[in-house]
Design a protein around this motif. Structure first.
Motif, PDB file in Angstrom:
ATOM      1  N   THR A   1      -0.359 -11.400 -12.531  1.00 22.82           N
ATOM      2  CA  THR A   1       0.316 -12.056 -11.409  1.00 22.82           C
ATOM      3  C   THR A   1       0.057 -11.295 -10.114  1.00 22.82           C
ATOM      4  O   THR A   1      -0.229 -11.901  -9.072  1.00 22.82           O
ATOM      5  CB  THR A   1       1.836 -12.153 -11.676  1.00 22.82           C
ATOM      6  N   ILE A   2       0.121  -9.972 -10.184  1.00 23.49           N
ATOM      7  CA  ILE A   2      -0.151  -9.155  -8.988  1.00 23.49           C
ATOM      8  C   ILE A   2      -1.586  -9.367  -8.523  1.00 23.49           C
ATOM      9  O   ILE A   2      -1.841  -9.548  -7.329  1.00 23.49           O
ATOM     10  CB  ILE A   2       0.140  -7.668  -9.280  1.00 23.49           C
ATOM     11  N   ARG A   3      -2.525  -9.361  -9.454  1.00 27.64           N
ATOM     12  CA  ARG A   3      -3.930  -9.609  -9.092  1.00 27.64           C
ATOM     13  C   ARG A   3      -4.086 -10.980  -8.428  1.00 27.64           C
ATOM     14  O   ARG A   3      -4.788 -11.113  -7.414  1.00 27.64           O
ATOM     15  CB  ARG A   3      -4.814  -9.513 -10.331  1.00 27.64           C
ATOM     16  N   ASN A   4      -3.454 -11.990  -9.009  1.00 24.93           N
ATOM     17  CA  ASN A   4      -3.549 -13.351  -8.461  1.00 24.93           C
ATOM     18  C   ASN A   4      -2.954 -13.424  -7.055  1.00 24.93           C
ATOM     19  O   ASN A   4      -3.522 -14.077  -6.172  1.00 24.93           O
ATOM     20  CB  ASN A   4      -2.850 -14.353  -9.374  1.00 24.93           C
ATOM     21  N   LEU A   5      -1.815 -12.774  -6.850  1.00 29.39           N
ATOM     22  CA  LEU A   5      -1.205 -12.771  -5.521  1.00 29.39           C
ATOM     23  C   LEU A   5      -2.127 -12.107  -4.506  1.00 29.39           C
ATOM     24  O   LEU A   5      -2.294 -12.599  -3.387  1.00 29.39           O
ATOM     25  CB  LEU A   5       0.149 -12.047  -5.561  1.00 29.39           C
ATOM     26  N   HIS A   6      -2.737 -11.012  -4.929  1.00 28.32           N
ATOM     27  CA  HIS A   6      -3.666 -10.311  -4.039  1.00 28.32           C
ATOM     28  C   HIS A   6      -4.871 -11.195  -3.710  1.00 28.32           C
ATOM     29  O   HIS A   6      -5.297 -11.280  -2.550  1.00 28.32           O
ATOM     30  CB  HIS A   6      -4.117  -8.996  -4.678  1.00 28.32           C
ATOM     31  N   LEU A   7      -5.414 -11.870  -4.724  1.00 26.97           N
ATOM     32  CA  LEU A   7      -6.560 -12.752  -4.505  1.00 26.97           C
ATOM     33  C   LEU A   7      -6.214 -13.925  -3.581  1.00 26.97           C
ATOM     34  O   LEU A   7      -7.085 -14.464  -2.905  1.00 26.97           O
ATOM     35  CB  LEU A   7      -7.104 -13.267  -5.839  1.00 26.97           C
TER      36      LEU A   7
END
Length: 143
Positions: free
Chosen positions: A111-117
């Motif tokens: 989820t953190i990776r997706n938010l960053h992307l």
């Protein structure tokens, strides 16, 4: 075996009422009452407040006059053997909990990776997830 069903009926509370309080489906309450699904510490705390009983009473443990020290440890020490079904060993129960935590950690990381992307700033991600920006950066560095 816990005393949830007995206490619930004594107080004329429906399974639906319990389900609403715990944020679960009414069918899950039946599983709690029969011991097929263990009560979590969070559920025990909420049920104790709702039913106005101690954790010992809820879990069907012998009640005695409690000292301040025993009240602090009642959920953790006396109830530990009642939180999970007797048909499951403590080792298996803990392994299941650890696996669940590991899966949730992986989901949070993704989820953190997706938010960053999506362009969400690290500071915002940190504020929402309560994870430090440095930890988020470490996670993103592994991408």
């Amino acid at each position: 075996m816990n005393q949830l069903k007995t206490l619930r009926k004594q107080r004329n509370i429906s399974q639906a009422d319990i389900a609403n309080e715990l944020g679960i489906k009414p069918a899950a309450v039946s599983k709690y009452e029969t011991g097929r699904v263990p009560l979590s510490e969070d559920s025990i705390e909420k049920l104790c407040a709702m039913l106005h009983v101690s954790a010992d009473e809820l879990l069907g443990l012998p009640t005695a006059s409690h000292t301040a020290a025993s009240e602090k440890t009642s959920v953790h020490s006396k109830a530990a053997g009642q939180i999970y079904p007797a048909s499951v060993s403590l080792e298996d129960y803990l392994l299941t909990l650890l696996n669940t935590i590991a899966k949730q950690k992986k989901q949070m990381d993704q989820t953190i990776r997706n938010l960053h992307l999506c362009g969400i700033p690290k500071a915002t991600i940190a504020r929402v997830t309560a994870i430090s920006e440095s930890e988020i950066q470490k996670l993103l560095d592994t991408m």
